[in-house]
Design a protein around this motif. Structure first.
Motif, PDB file in Angstrom:
ATOM      1  N   SER A  39      60.208 -17.564 -47.525  1.00 26.40           N
ATOM      2  CA  SER A  39      59.184 -17.255 -48.516  1.00 26.40           C
ATOM      3  C   SER A  39      58.195 -16.238 -47.968  1.00 26.40           C
ATOM      4  N   HIS A  40      57.795 -16.408 -46.717  1.00 26.23           N
ATOM      5  CA  HIS A  40      56.855 -15.481 -46.089  1.00 26.23           C
ATOM      6  C   HIS A  40      57.474 -14.088 -45.979  1.00 26.23           C
ATOM      7  N   GLU A  41      58.742 -14.015 -45.586  1.00 27.19           N
ATOM      8  CA  GLU A  41      59.424 -12.726 -45.473  1.00 27.19           C
ATOM      9  C   GLU A  41      59.532 -12.033 -46.829  1.00 27.19           C
ATOM     10  N   GLN A  42      59.823 -12.802 -47.877  1.00 28.57           N
ATOM     11  CA  GLN A  42      59.916 -12.219 -49.219  1.00 28.57           C
ATOM     12  C   GLN A  42      58.554 -11.708 -49.672  1.00 28.57           C
ATOM     13  N   ASN A  43      57.490 -12.441 -49.342  1.00 35.63           N
ATOM     14  CA  ASN A  43      56.145 -11.981 -49.689  1.00 35.63           C
ATOM     15  C   ASN A  43      55.809 -10.685 -48.969  1.00 35.63           C
ATOM     16  N   GLN A  44      56.226 -10.546 -47.712  1.00 39.25           N
ATOM     17  CA  GLN A  44      55.973  -9.318 -46.956  1.00 39.25           C
ATOM     18  C   GLN A  44      56.713  -8.134 -47.582  1.00 39.25           C
ATOM     19  N   ILE A  45      57.955  -8.361 -48.021  1.00 36.49           N
ATOM     20  CA  ILE A  45      58.727  -7.303 -48.672  1.00 36.49           C
ATOM     21  C   ILE A  45      58.037  -6.872 -49.964  1.00 36.49           C
ATOM     22  N   THR A  46      57.572  -7.844 -50.741  1.00 39.72           N
ATOM     23  CA  THR A  46      56.885  -7.536 -51.988  1.00 39.72           C
ATOM     24  C   THR A  46      55.607  -6.749 -51.727  1.00 39.72           C
ATOM     25  N   LEU A  47      54.854  -7.119 -50.682  1.00 39.64           N
ATOM     26  CA  LEU A  47      53.633  -6.388 -50.347  1.00 39.64           C
ATOM     27  C   LEU A  47      53.936  -4.940 -49.953  1.00 39.64           C
ATOM     28  N   GLU A  48      54.978  -4.742 -49.170  1.00 36.13           N
ATOM     29  CA  GLU A  48      55.347  -3.384 -48.766  1.00 36.13           C
ATOM     30  C   GLU A  48      55.765  -2.544 -49.977  1.00 36.13           C
ATOM     31  N   GLU A  49      56.520  -3.149 -50.897  1.00 38.83           N
ATOM     32  CA  GLU A  49      56.936  -2.411 -52.089  1.00 38.83           C
ATOM     33  C   GLU A  49      55.739  -2.085 -52.972  1.00 38.83           C
ATOM     34  N   THR A  50      54.773  -2.976 -53.033  1.00 40.53           N
ATOM     35  CA  THR A  50      53.579  -2.739 -53.829  1.00 40.53           C
ATOM     36  C   THR A  50      52.762  -1.591 -53.246  1.00 40.53           C
ATOM     37  N   ARG A  51      52.697  -1.504 -51.943  1.00 37.32           N
ATOM     38  CA  ARG A  51      51.950  -0.425 -51.296  1.00 37.32           C
ATOM     39  C   ARG A  51      52.589   0.947 -51.533  1.00 37.32           C
ATOM     40  N   LYS A  52      53.896   0.972 -51.745  1.00 35.37           N
ATOM     41  CA  LYS A  52      54.597   2.243 -51.959  1.00 35.37           C
ATOM     42  C   LYS A  52      54.227   2.884 -53.288  1.00 35.37           C
ATOM     43  N   GLY A  53      53.783   2.109 -54.231  1.00 31.12           N
ATOM     44  CA  GLY A  53      53.492   2.645 -55.559  1.00 31.12           C
ATOM     45  C   GLY A  53      54.525   2.148 -56.548  1.00 31.12           C
ATOM     46  N   PHE A  54      55.062   3.053 -57.346  1.00 28.31           N
ATOM     47  CA  PHE A  54      56.029   2.683 -58.382  1.00 28.31           C
ATOM     48  C   PHE A  54      57.383   2.391 -57.742  1.00 28.31           C
TER      49      PHE A  54
END
Length: 96
Positions: free
Chosen positions: A31-46
């Motif tokens: 769950s923590h790893e998936q949250n980190q992936i989501t945060l990185e994708e959010t920082r990228k923009g669209f």
């Protein structure tokens, strides 16, 4: 003899408790790893997830808002089947 049986039972129960605890730790780590992936994708923009979300939202808007409103004015438009759309949307927002 009874002491040995009690020790054996305690060891067996302890083994299963540790195994259950390790499963919970694994789920928490995933769950923590998936949250980190989501945060990185959010920082990228669209991202592709956001794009897919917008497309699915438009398809649902098409079926439930645009087509009925235009039908009131006599304009008949095709309806998109929503069976697969709902499945993808539920998976996208984190469902099973």
């Amino acid at each position: 003899m009874i002491g040995m049986i009690i020790d054996l039972i305690k060891t067996g129960v302890g083994f299963f408790q540790k195994k259950e605890q390790s499963k919970q730790e694994l789920v928490a780590q995933n769950s923590h790893e998936q949250n980190q992936i989501t945060l990185e994708e959010t920082r990228k923009g669209f991202t592709w997830r956001q794009g897919l979300g917008w497309v699915l939202t438009f398809i649902i808007l098409w079926n439930y808002v645009i087509v009925p409103v235009l039908l009131l004015f006599g304009i008949v438009l095709p309806i998109v089947p929503l069976d697969e759309i709902w499945k993808v949307l539920i998976i996208l927002i984190g469902g099973p």
